[in-house]
Design a protein around this motif. Sequence first.
Motif, short mmCIF file in Angstrom:
data_model
loop_
_atom_site.label_atom_id
_atom_site.label_comp_id
_atom_site.label_asym_id
_atom_site.label_seq_id
_atom_site.Cartn_x
_atom_site.Cartn_y
_atom_site.Cartn_z
N GLN A 265 0.71 12.44 7.52
CA GLN A 265 0.84 11.30 8.26
C GLN A 265 1.21 12.00 9.45
O GLN A 265 0.99 11.30 10.74
CB GLN A 265 1.86 10.16 7.95
CG GLN A 265 2.45 9.16 8.54
CD GLN A 265 2.66 7.75 8.46
OE1 GLN A 265 1.85 7.15 7.46
NE2 GLN A 265 3.59 7.71 9.06
N LEU A 268 -1.69 13.85 11.02
CA LEU A 268 -2.85 12.93 11.64
C LEU A 268 -2.52 11.67 12.88
O LEU A 268 -3.44 12.16 13.84
CB LEU A 268 -2.86 12.06 10.53
CG LEU A 268 -3.45 12.61 8.76
CD1 LEU A 268 -3.54 11.24 7.49
CD2 LEU A 268 -4.47 13.17 9.62
N CYS A 269 -1.59 11.25 13.24
CA CYS A 269 -0.90 11.57 14.17
C CYS A 269 -0.77 12.48 15.21
O CYS A 269 -1.07 11.51 16.70
CB CYS A 269 0.81 10.80 14.60
SG CYS A 269 1.81 10.40 15.83
N TYR A 301 -7.00 5.76 8.71
CA TYR A 301 -5.46 6.40 9.40
C TYR A 301 -5.71 5.24 11.01
O TYR A 301 -6.62 5.81 11.69
CB TYR A 301 -4.62 7.74 9.70
CG TYR A 301 -3.93 8.00 10.81
CD1 TYR A 301 -2.43 7.99 9.91
CD2 TYR A 301 -3.92 8.58 11.90
CE1 TYR A 301 -1.48 8.15 11.25
CE2 TYR A 301 -3.07 8.60 12.55
CZ TYR A 301 -1.51 8.44 12.55
OH TYR A 301 -0.56 8.12 12.98
N SER A 303 -1.58 4.74 13.79
CA SER A 303 0.07 4.48 14.11
C SER A 303 -0.18 2.43 14.90
O SER A 303 1.05 2.06 14.76
CB SER A 303 0.20 5.00 15.13
OG SER A 303 -0.02 5.68 16.35
N ARG A 308 -6.00 -0.64 12.43
CA ARG A 308 -6.41 0.17 10.74
C ARG A 308 -6.61 -1.51 9.65
O ARG A 308 -7.22 -1.26 9.35
CB ARG A 308 -4.92 0.06 9.70
CG ARG A 308 -4.02 1.67 10.37
CD ARG A 308 -3.00 1.90 8.70
NE ARG A 308 -1.49 0.55 9.18
CZ ARG A 308 -0.77 1.22 9.91
NH1 ARG A 308 -0.77 1.90 10.93
NH2 ARG A 308 -0.41 -0.21 9.62
N SER A 330 -1.46 4.27 -1.21
CA SER A 330 -1.02 5.11 0.16
C SER A 330 0.25 5.72 0.04
O SER A 330 0.78 4.61 0.05
CB SER A 330 -2.23 4.80 0.76
OG SER A 330 -1.40 5.65 1.86
N TYR A 332 1.28 6.36 2.27
CA TYR A 332 1.79 6.09 4.17
C TYR A 332 1.56 4.80 3.74
O TYR A 332 0.80 4.80 4.37
CB TYR A 332 1.12 7.78 4.64
CG TYR A 332 1.48 8.88 3.56
CD1 TYR A 332 3.24 9.85 4.68
CD2 TYR A 332 0.96 9.39 3.28
CE1 TYR A 332 2.41 10.87 4.13
CE2 TYR A 332 0.74 10.64 3.09
CZ TYR A 332 1.99 11.39 3.61
OH TYR A 332 2.01 12.80 3.34
N ASP A 334 0.80 4.25 7.64
CA ASP A 334 -0.07 4.51 8.32
C ASP A 334 -1.33 4.53 7.49
O ASP A 334 -2.38 5.05 8.25
CB ASP A 334 0.25 5.35 9.74
CG ASP A 334 1.29 4.54 10.46
OD1 ASP A 334 1.94 3.34 10.06
OD2 ASP A 334 1.66 5.14 11.34
N ILE A 335 -1.51 5.00 6.08
CA ILE A 335 -2.95 5.69 5.71
C ILE A 335 -3.22 4.10 5.25
O ILE A 335 -2.59 3.96 3.63
CB ILE A 335 -2.69 6.33 5.07
CG1 ILE A 335 -2.51 7.57 6.46
CG2 ILE A 335 -4.23 6.97 4.93
CD1 ILE A 335 -2.02 9.26 5.30
#
Length: 467
Positions: A265, A268-269, A301, A303, A308, A330, A332, A334-335
């Motif tokens: 995560q 990806l951010c 993904y 934030s 999303r 998931s 995470y 944010d995913i």
Amino acid sequence: MALLPKAGSHGNLLFHVVLGNESCDLDSTVSSLAMAYFLSRISSGVPGNPVVVPVLNVPRSEFHLRADSHFLLREGGVSMETLVFRDEVDLARLHGNKSLALTLVDHNILPSTDSGLEGAVVDIIDHHRPERTSSSFCPVTVETVGYCATLVTEQILTRAPEILDRQLALMLYGVMVVDSLSPEAGKVTAKDSRMVRLLETRFPDLPPGGALYQALHNAKFDLSGLTTEQILLKNMKMVAGGDLKIGISTVYMTLDVFLQRKCLQQELCEFCHSLRLGALVAMTISSNDQSHEPLRQLAVYSSSSLYRQEISHALLKTQSPSLCLYPLSSPYKDILAYHQGNAFASRKVLLPVLKDFLSAWRQTQVHCGEDAEELDDQFDQSGMISDSLPGNNGAASDLADDLRQEALYSGSCHHRRRLLRAEDCGNTEEDYCGWGPPVPMNSLVDGCPLDAGFNQEAFLEKFGRMG
């Protein structure tokens, strides 16, 4: 292939650039090279003809990630040193000097970052959804076959079959064979199959399709030693609308393996922040060990919870065709993860869905902008909605937050953006991820030879060595 410069009508050199799409995958790479060779041969000997140049639409430093392209070009005897990449030529400067003609292959519309080149586009050959129509000054060949290389092969066989040698046939054949036998199969059309048979008939000494497929497949799916950033850049496209830009990456592994990558995560951010992406859609592709059928899964993904949810909603509701998405767990927040029941819907299908979503998003911004000031006044008069609620206690504060979230979501896009700025991996405006206006893709990097000016002699010397 020898490319010799000729003078234009005013003594200026003219460049006819053949440009593939920004993913620079195997189809786009080979189509660019083959179409440029075709154009240079049919215009050879014509007074004032331009220098025809294939330009691969990624920085040179990223091309090593495309191992399948490296393998096929090496097999075809094409030297990496002779290739021209996007960060090695200033197309905007050539266009500004009225020295550029542009043929697009494997895409039929320029991204917003290249919109200034629109006036240079003179020809298009593509296999994606048509987003423009033909005109007298820009013919458009768009047909929804499996590969752009199929349409390039057809043009060569129809208009100049004498230029097709084994070297060129091998590269075109490799594109069509690797996709027609790979887990991404399902997009092959009758024309694709016919072009494959014609190449096999004309060049019976081409390597067996099965062996060539296996070699290219192994190269494409070899991710050993690659970082998460490199895995995402290996095959990525970007689409933008309004203040939102989305990256779409094809990832050659299962979603489960992808989600298990360490600190995913956060990576990806940082990835989205570096490219000014509001969101990233990762489409994983693998094959079933028993049936060898494709297995596709999606990870969405951002934030921003708004991005999303809105993007996921667009993917879930599409019926052109349906992706048949089923939610998966998931690790995470944010995913969002999904299994894709329609395994034959490739990124080629996903792109129009996201473009339509972004078009609607842009229109929403335009319409909602009209009431932004009014909503500003409502928020700013007292500073906090909670001030008007009885009892300024914790429960009232929570209710105020909920009311603000609802008002921001439904009342004004302007205030949506205010909310989004506060949603990030670090929860501070100073350390946001995925927020910011789009920046030009493939812009010149520090140290590029073009920083000191356009070196035309070196440029032409490279073209002279091609082939």
